[in-house]
Design an enzyme around this catalytic site. Structure first.
Site, mmCIF file in Angstrom:
data_model
loop_
_atom_site.group_PDB
_atom_site.id
_atom_site.type_symbol
_atom_site.label_atom_id
_atom_site.label_comp_id
_atom_site.label_asym_id
_atom_site.label_seq_id
_atom_site.Cartn_x
_atom_site.Cartn_y
_atom_site.Cartn_z
ATOM 1 N N ALA A 40 1.055 -1.350 -0.037
ATOM 2 C CA ALA A 40 -0.187 -0.164 -0.006
ATOM 3 C C ALA A 40 0.657 1.407 0.028
ATOM 4 C CB ALA A 40 -0.910 0.009 1.205
ATOM 5 N N ASN A 41 0.429 2.415 0.245
ATOM 6 C CA ASN A 41 0.992 3.526 0.400
ATOM 7 C C ASN A 41 0.225 4.446 1.360
ATOM 8 O OD1 ASN A 41 -0.986 5.473 -0.980
ATOM 9 N ND2 ASN A 41 -0.818 4.242 -2.499
#
Ligand code: CTP
Ligand code: CA
Length: 225
Positions: free
Chosen positions: A33-34
């Site tokens: 993810a980020n």
């Protein structure tokens, strides 16, 4: 009662917004993810609703409430986001504020990968579909106004100009997301509006105020398109 201006600048319009990160599964319990919080995208959806639009918000996993009066479609992966965006068309304005994961692990493991004393196999990654470019280029139901974002850590405007051309959108909202900027996850944002005509740089503002001004500007542009 819904927070909608009876004479709002976007009354009668359908606005489609993407927001948040995407999660790309490695196995049933792990993902790539980020750091996107979804704050700016959600603020834009809320502002468009307050301006009288019908709003569809396609959101990745975020720790934010659904904005009132907005139709929210919750997804996890980039591929799910693209499918939800296509299902929501047609729209008068598409605003692609999500921080879509550029890559996903090749093939999700069916079972949790076990720690068995040696390192797991290296992750192989494959590129995700580019949702903005797919919709902005050659899509039969391209919204008349397509807005992208460019989150950059250096040479912000230069990269945004290149993205405007590459993605085929009408406007790029560019911002500096380098660690010192406080933008990722923070409440404020410093943006540059990049179009084929030039660049307009706004002062640092609350993300809600960036959203309000952006919606005001987009209402003018869509009235002219
Ligand atoms: N975007 C998208 N789908 C992707 C990647 C990006 O729709 N798979 C959209 C984002 O929502 C944003 C714009 O494209 O509106 C630019 O995203 P950004 O990550 O800045 O650009 P990339 O083309 O992915 O380039 P890079 O990450 O290498 O800077
Ligand atoms: Ca990217």
């Amino acid at each position: 009662p819904l927070p909608v201006a009876p004479d709002g600048a976007l009354r009668g319009r359908h606005v489609l917004v993407t927001s948040g990160p995407t999660h790309e599964p490695i196995d049933p319990v792990r993902y790539v993810a980020n750091r996107s919080s979804g704050r700016q995208g959600h603020a834009i959806a809320a502002a468009a609703r307050r301006a009288g639009a019908r709003v569809t918000l396609v959101s990745g996993p975020v720790a934010l409430p659904d904005p009132p009066g907005v139709h929210v479609v919750h997804i996890e992966t980039a591929r799910e986001m693209l499918a939800a965006v296509e299902a929501a068309l047609p729209a008068d304005i598409g605003i692609f504020a999500a921080a879509v994961a550029d890559w996903r692990p090749v093939g999700e493991a069916e079972q949790k990968i076990k720690k068995d004393g040696s390192a797991p196999a290296p992750l192989s990654l494959v590129e995700n579909p580019d949702i903005l470019a797919t919709i902005a280029r050659g899509h039969g139901r391209r919204p008349p106004l397509v807005v992208g974002f460019a989150a950059e850590t250096e040479r912000v405007v230069e990269h945004a100009r290149a993205k405007l051309a590459r993605k085929g959108c009408d406007l790029i909202v560019a911002n500096d997301v380098s660690p010192g900027s406080g933008v990722m996850g923070g409440a404020r944002n410093s943006v540059h509006l990049v179009t084929a005509d030039g660049v307009e740089s706004w002062p640092t503002l609350d993300k809600d105020e960036v959203a309000r001004r952006l919606v005001e500007r987009l209402a003018e542009l869509v009235d002219r398109s």
